[in-house]
Design a protein around this motif. Structure first.
Motif, PDB file in Angstrom:
ATOM      1  N   HIS A 135       0.986  -1.171  -0.298  1.00  0.00           N
ATOM      2  CA  HIS A 135       0.087   0.002   0.048  1.00  0.00           C
ATOM      3  C   HIS A 135       0.853   1.214   0.080  1.00  0.00           C
ATOM      4  CE1 HIS A 135      -2.220   3.313   2.283  1.00  0.00           C
ATOM      5  NE2 HIS A 135      -3.082   3.128   1.384  1.00  0.00           N
ATOM      6  N   ASP A 136       0.513   2.435  -0.792  1.00  0.00           N
ATOM      7  CA  ASP A 136       1.202   3.509  -0.808  1.00  0.00           C
ATOM      8  C   ASP A 136       2.653   3.160  -1.070  1.00  0.00           C
ATOM      9  OD1 ASP A 136       0.733   6.705  -0.043  1.00  0.00           O
ATOM     10  OD2 ASP A 136       2.648   5.972   1.136  1.00  0.00           O
ATOM     11  N   TRP A 137       3.778   3.653  -0.351  1.00  0.00           N
ATOM     12  CA  TRP A 137       4.944   3.596  -0.665  1.00  0.00           C
ATOM     13  C   TRP A 137       5.256   1.831  -0.587  1.00  0.00           C
ATOM     14  CZ3 TRP A 137       8.808   5.944  -2.765  1.00  0.00           C
ATOM     15  CH2 TRP A 137       8.809   7.483  -2.564  1.00  0.00           C
ATOM     16  N   GLY A 138       4.496   1.162  -0.144  1.00  0.00           N
ATOM     17  CA  GLY A 138       4.824  -0.455  -0.207  1.00  0.00           C
ATOM     18  C   GLY A 138       4.524  -0.623  -1.469  1.00  0.00           C
ATOM     19  N   ALA A 139       3.728  -0.148  -2.258  1.00  0.00           N
ATOM     20  CA  ALA A 139       3.342  -0.652  -3.691  1.00  0.00           C
ATOM     21  C   ALA A 139       4.570  -0.465  -4.622  1.00  0.00           C
ATOM     22  CB  ALA A 139       2.355   0.069  -4.169  1.00  0.00           C
ATOM     23  N   ARG A 153       1.670 -14.233  -6.632  1.00  0.00           N
ATOM     24  CA  ARG A 153       0.755 -13.300  -6.601  1.00  0.00           C
ATOM     25  C   ARG A 153       1.053 -11.747  -6.135  1.00  0.00           C
ATOM     26  NH1 ARG A 153      -3.298 -13.161 -10.658  1.00  0.00           N
ATOM     27  NH2 ARG A 153      -4.177 -15.287 -10.971  1.00  0.00           N
ATOM     28  N   ALA A 154       0.567 -10.836  -6.666  1.00  0.00           N
ATOM     29  CA  ALA A 154       1.020  -9.484  -6.315  1.00  0.00           C
ATOM     30  C   ALA A 154      -0.199  -8.383  -6.168  1.00  0.00           C
ATOM     31  CB  ALA A 154       1.935  -8.934  -7.064  1.00  0.00           C
ATOM     32  N   VAL A 155      -0.305  -7.892  -5.195  1.00  0.00           N
ATOM     33  CA  VAL A 155      -1.541  -6.822  -5.104  1.00  0.00           C
ATOM     34  C   VAL A 155      -0.700  -5.398  -4.712  1.00  0.00           C
ATOM     35  CG1 VAL A 155      -3.554  -6.299  -3.895  1.00  0.00           C
ATOM     36  CG2 VAL A 155      -3.053  -8.525  -4.007  1.00  0.00           C
ATOM     37  N   THR A 156      -1.579  -4.347  -5.066  1.00  0.00           N
ATOM     38  CA  THR A 156      -0.935  -2.940  -4.933  1.00  0.00           C
ATOM     39  C   THR A 156      -2.243  -2.200  -4.820  1.00  0.00           C
ATOM     40  OG1 THR A 156      -0.908  -2.134  -7.119  1.00  0.00           O
ATOM     41  CG2 THR A 156       1.262  -3.095  -6.023  1.00  0.00           C
ATOM     42  N   LEU A 157      -2.087  -1.110  -3.691  1.00  0.00           N
ATOM     43  CA  LEU A 157      -3.133  -0.306  -3.299  1.00  0.00           C
ATOM     44  C   LEU A 157      -2.720   1.178  -3.187  1.00  0.00           C
ATOM     45  CD1 LEU A 157      -3.311  -3.016  -1.229  1.00  0.00           C
ATOM     46  CD2 LEU A 157      -5.318  -2.021  -0.507  1.00  0.00           C
ATOM     47  N   ALA A 158      -3.474   1.993  -3.755  1.00  0.00           N
ATOM     48  CA  ALA A 158      -3.655   3.397  -3.805  1.00  0.00           C
ATOM     49  C   ALA A 158      -2.465   4.249  -4.630  1.00  0.00           C
ATOM     50  CB  ALA A 158      -3.469   3.775  -1.983  1.00  0.00           C
ATOM     51  N   VAL A 159      -1.701   3.370  -4.961  1.00  0.00           N
ATOM     52  CA  VAL A 159      -0.578   4.076  -5.915  1.00  0.00           C
ATOM     53  C   VAL A 159      -0.542   3.466  -7.122  1.00  0.00           C
ATOM     54  CG1 VAL A 159       1.799   4.509  -6.333  1.00  0.00           C
ATOM     55  CG2 VAL A 159       0.861   4.980  -4.119  1.00  0.00           C
ATOM     56  N   PRO A 160      -0.998   3.808  -8.294  1.00  0.00           N
ATOM     57  CA  PRO A 160      -1.191   3.227  -9.706  1.00  0.00           C
ATOM     58  C   PRO A 160       0.216   2.786 -10.272  1.00  0.00           C
ATOM     59  CG  PRO A 160      -1.692   5.587  -9.873  1.00  0.00           C
ATOM     60  CD  PRO A 160      -1.498   5.293  -8.394  1.00  0.00           C
TER      61      PRO A 160
END
Length: 293
Positions: free
Chosen positions: A97-101, A113-120
């Motif tokens: 999430h955010d910087w973690g993306a 598998r990979a997931v990202t949130l809030a930063v395209p």
């Protein structure tokens, strides 16, 4: 969840852990902490994963890195090392999430598998980031480049108001207490701002890490809150055109920047559906919803 420590990439990382099974690495952003995953980690553990949420470099109780490096390549090196030191195998998954993306986009192919949130994804922001309304939202990025960045971020109400603006209507009191524990000390706050200074080049690359090359090499699930006050949902609408085939993007209604905290049941479901169970070697592709491609 107790806090444990592990040495990876020259940094003593503190982390939260829950469950047994293949590694599910959960990476937080700013201004936040590993506790941001307190709703997702039990769901991951119940699904059969070992959920691990490190406090990112410079965020207490993780140490401030001696090399003072906060560029993307340093974050990628951290995640590579954490994956190895935590015993991650080919069934490991990653959520950021955010910087973690940012490191997730570079390392998606290293995980099942990979997931990202809030930063395209990189390349999707384009000229939209320089539009007036978005520049107003992003004022803090430019403020943090200056010598008064720390004083501003430490001033009464600054972080509280960021959370209020980014996730309207969400009660962030518990989260802000965790944030104060992680970046309340001057050295930790400077470390957190160091990510932004490295991003715009105010702090030059450390030279310790090779430049990152290549694009996103594996499908990613991307989630964005419809009421995100940090990065407008408009900026994320073309996310699919910058993600590999098989990816998926979802706009989460009624949620802001911290969507996993605001709508935990819905976000958990989306993430778990994407990850599947640890024994699932291949998941069928799902057509994207919520964003136009």
């Amino acid at each position: 969840m107790e806090i444990r420590t592990i040495h990876a990439n020259g940094v003593e990382f503190a982390y939260l852990s829950l469950g047994e099974g293949p590694l599910a690495l959960c990476l937080h952003g700013f201004p936040d902490s590993a506790h941001t995953w307190r709703h997702l980690m039990p769901a991951l553990a119940q699904r059969g994963y070992r959920a691990v949420a490190p406090f990112m470099r410079g965020y207490a109780p993780t140490e401030v890195p001696a090399d003072g490096a906060y560029e993307d390549a340093a974050l990628v090196a951290d995640v590579r090392a954490l994956h190895e030191e935590l015993g991650g195998d080919e069934d490991a998954v990653v959520i950021g999430h955010d910087w973690g993306a940012f490191p997730v986009y570079h390392l998606a192919g290293r995980f099942r598998r990979a997931v990202t949130l809030a930063v395209p994804p990189p390349g999707s922001l384009g000229a939209g980031f320089l539009e007036y309304e978005q520049l107003k939202r992003s004022f803090y990025v430019f403020l943090f480049q200056t010598a008064v960045g720390e004083a501003a971020a430490a001033s009464p109400g600054f972080l509280e108001n960021l959370w209020r603006d980014w996730s309207p209507g969400y009660d962030a009191r518990e989260d802000l207490e965790f944030v104060r524990r992680s970046i309340g000390e001057p050295a930790n706050l400077s470390a957190a701002l160091g990510y932004y200074r490295a991003m715009l080049g105010t702090t030059p690359p450390s030279g310790r890490y090779p430049a990152l090359e290549g694009g996103i090499t594996a499908p990613v699930l991307y989630l964005h809150g419809a009421q995100d006050g940090c990065l407008s949902a408009e900026l994320a609408k073309n996310a699919m055109s910058h993600l590999p085939p098989g990816s998926r993007a979802e706009l989460v209604a009624g949620a802001g920047h911290f969507l996993h905290l605001e709508r935990p049941a819905e976000v958990n479901r989306l993430i778990l559906d994407w990850l599947g169970s640890p024994s699932t070697a291949e998941l069928t592709q799902v057509r994207p919803r919520g964003f136009t491609s």
